[in-house]
Design an enzyme around this catalytic site. Structure first.
Site, PDB file in Angstrom:
ATOM      1  N   HIS A  18       0.842  -1.198   0.000  1.00  0.00           N
ATOM      2  CA  HIS A  18       0.000   0.000   0.000  1.00  0.00           C
ATOM      3  C   HIS A  18       0.881   1.252   0.000  1.00  0.00           C
ATOM      4  O   HIS A  18       0.693   2.152  -0.830  1.00  0.00           O
ATOM      5  CB  HIS A  18      -0.900  -0.001   1.233  1.00  0.00           C
ATOM      6  CG  HIS A  18      -1.791   1.201   1.325  1.00  0.00           C
ATOM      7  ND1 HIS A  18      -3.060   1.223   0.824  1.00  0.00           N
ATOM      8  CD2 HIS A  18      -1.575   2.440   1.852  1.00  0.00           C
ATOM      9  CE1 HIS A  18      -3.600   2.408   1.030  1.00  0.00           C
ATOM     10  NE2 HIS A  18      -2.719   3.175   1.661  1.00  0.00           N
ATOM     11  N   GLU A  19       1.830   1.287   0.909  1.00  0.00           N
ATOM     12  CA  GLU A  19       2.706   2.460   0.984  1.00  0.00           C
ATOM     13  C   GLU A  19       3.646   2.536  -0.218  1.00  0.00           C
ATOM     14  O   GLU A  19       4.029   3.629  -0.646  1.00  0.00           O
ATOM     15  CB  GLU A  19       3.513   2.437   2.292  1.00  0.00           C
ATOM     16  CG  GLU A  19       2.665   2.424   3.558  1.00  0.00           C
ATOM     17  CD  GLU A  19       1.626   3.539   3.609  1.00  0.00           C
ATOM     18  OE1 GLU A  19       1.882   4.612   3.027  1.00  0.00           O
ATOM     19  OE2 GLU A  19       0.560   3.331   4.216  1.00  0.00           O
ATOM     20  N   HIS A  22       1.982   4.588  -2.915  1.00  0.00           N
ATOM     21  CA  HIS A  22       2.152   6.028  -2.675  1.00  0.00           C
ATOM     22  C   HIS A  22       3.576   6.464  -3.019  1.00  0.00           C
ATOM     23  O   HIS A  22       3.788   7.494  -3.671  1.00  0.00           O
ATOM     24  CB  HIS A  22       1.878   6.354  -1.207  1.00  0.00           C
ATOM     25  CG  HIS A  22       0.454   6.178  -0.794  1.00  0.00           C
ATOM     26  ND1 HIS A  22      -0.606   6.656  -1.528  1.00  0.00           N
ATOM     27  CD2 HIS A  22      -0.086   5.586   0.302  1.00  0.00           C
ATOM     28  CE1 HIS A  22      -1.742   6.362  -0.899  1.00  0.00           C
ATOM     29  NE2 HIS A  22      -1.455   5.706   0.204  1.00  0.00           N
TER      30      HIS A  22
END
Length: 419
Positions: A18-19, A22
């Site tokens: 998920h990170e 980003h």
């Protein structure tokens, strides 16, 4: 120990990806990423590579990517500051030291009069001979205060300087990578374990059931229902459930021959509804086909997105209570149970959790990715962004409420599993 390792692998992988979403899109947009963190709270491990600090933190409740320009990130030099600094080969400030306890070779000193470390990149002030001088600041200059070093962020490298599309994609990339991770996991499962064929093959016939009385046997393959050909177990199940106390005509393939069978499903109450049952069990069969593994990954991910969205709908309408929600403790206990059934089952569980994390982050709530995307949508309609202080306050309150909810859910998990 095995449960702890399984939890770290599962939860760590979905948070990391998920990170990573980003992070990758922030870097591609030219945004300076100050920190890539897994977890919240006190730092356990921290490694600086390039301009980014990579950390693992104490509380395993998520993670974050801290980008330049967010959350009061800007560094200012106020008039009257006495600073030490070093110059590079272009006579630009490459290192600015705010505390005077540290002396470095070739260090110069200046009492700041004015400074712009965001757009103009210069510092003006009085040198030791009290002459008013101005120095340009290098784009990668480091500011050091009390042993902590921070790379300055020119305005064009901050999050807010980027176009609306780049900002939105950087935020959306986190949930997107969760869905991509789930697709990859399901593809691997399809390659290694095989793809369920969902063929209507009978695994077992319950004693004295309508199916046994009608002459159905183990390993029968149902090929038609009421004259209509079928190929999936769901098709057979749907007809049986909707035909309580009504006879249906089946054709089964047994030892290469077609055998006609008439059976009447018995009415049974399930979830306060009457459904038909004949007393047969499904046989899981798998097909190993690499070409089908790719679409299988997408299909499974889509199916789970729909299922989780339906559960969220039940939560909104009050048919699904908060007591059914789980935090890290609940996920740990569930992972502990799932791990007992093998690595493929654990990978399937990780894929479902990854989809769940992606969907939850897309909810239009403050402090979540969906909340930020909602603000971007408002900006697109309005033609200009909302005041950053107001938006920051909304996200701060949202984050605080989210932490309260997380604590409540965690406490509920503790009571559920340990008391």
């Amino acid at each position: 120990m095995q449960a702890a390792i399984a939890f770290i692998l599962v939860f760590g992988s979905i948070v990391f990806f998920h990170e990573l979403g980003h992070f990758i899109f922030a870097k591609r947009s030219g945004i300076l990423v100050r920190e890539f963190a897994i977890g919240f709270g006190p730092k356990i491990i921290g490694i600086t590579k390039g301009e980014t600090l990579y950390t693992i933190r104490l509380l395993p409740m998520g993670g974050y990517v801290r980008m330049a320009g967010e959350d009061m990130d800007t560094t200012e030099l106020q008039p009257g500051y006495r600073i030490g600094f070093l110059l590079n080969d272009q006579d630009e400030m490459s290192r600015i030291v705010l505390n005077q306890n540290k002396q470095l070779p070739d260090m110069l000193f200046l009492e700041v009069e004015k400074a712009d470390l965001l757009k103009g990149l210069w510092v003006e002030g009085y040198d030791e001979d009290e002459n008013l001088v101005r120095y340009n600041v290098a784009r990668d200059a480091v500011i050091e205060e009390n042993g902590q070093q921070t790379i300055i962020a020119p305005y064009d490298r901050t999050f807010n300087a980027k176009s609306l599309g780049k900002r939105a994609m950087t935020i959306f990339a986190g949930p997107l990578f969760n869905f991509i991770l789930a697709i990859v996991f399901f593809m691997i499962i399809g390659l290694v374990q095989g793809i369920p064929t969902n063929e209507p093959i009978i695994a077992n016939v319950v004693k004295d059931s309508p199916a046994q009385q009608a002459g159905m046997q183990k390993d029968d393959l149902v090929v038609s229902v009421d004259g209509k050909s079928i190929s999936k177990w769901e098709q057979l199940s749907e007809v049986i459930q909707s035909s309580a106390n009504k006879p249906i005509d089946l054709e089964v393939k047994r030892d290469g021959k077609i055998v006609p069978i008439e059976v009447t499903p018995k009415a049974a109450e399930v979830n306060k509804e009457k459904v038909g049952q004949i007393g047969i069990q499904y046989a899981n069969t798998y097909e190993k086909n690499p070409l089908k593994a790719i679409p299988y990954g997408f299909e499974q991910t889509y199916n789970w997105i729909v299922k989780i969205a339906e559960l969220l709908g039940l939560l909104v309408t009050g048919h699904f209570t908060l007591d059914a929600l789980s935090g890290p403790v609940g996920i740990y206990k569930a992972t502990e149970e799932v791990a007992k059934y093998g690595f493929m089952t654990l990978m399937n569980w990780a894929a479902v959790l990854s989809i769940n994390l992606g969907i939850m982050n897309l909810l239009p709530l403050p402090a979540l990715d969906g909340g930020r995307l909602l603000f971007f949508g408002y900006e697109a309609v309005r033609g200009k962004p909302i005041d950053k202080q107001k938006e920051g306050m909304v996200h701060f309150v949202g984050f605080a409420l989210l932490m309260v909810l997380m604590i409540a859910v965690t406490w509920n998990d503790i009571q559920k599993f340990f008391f």
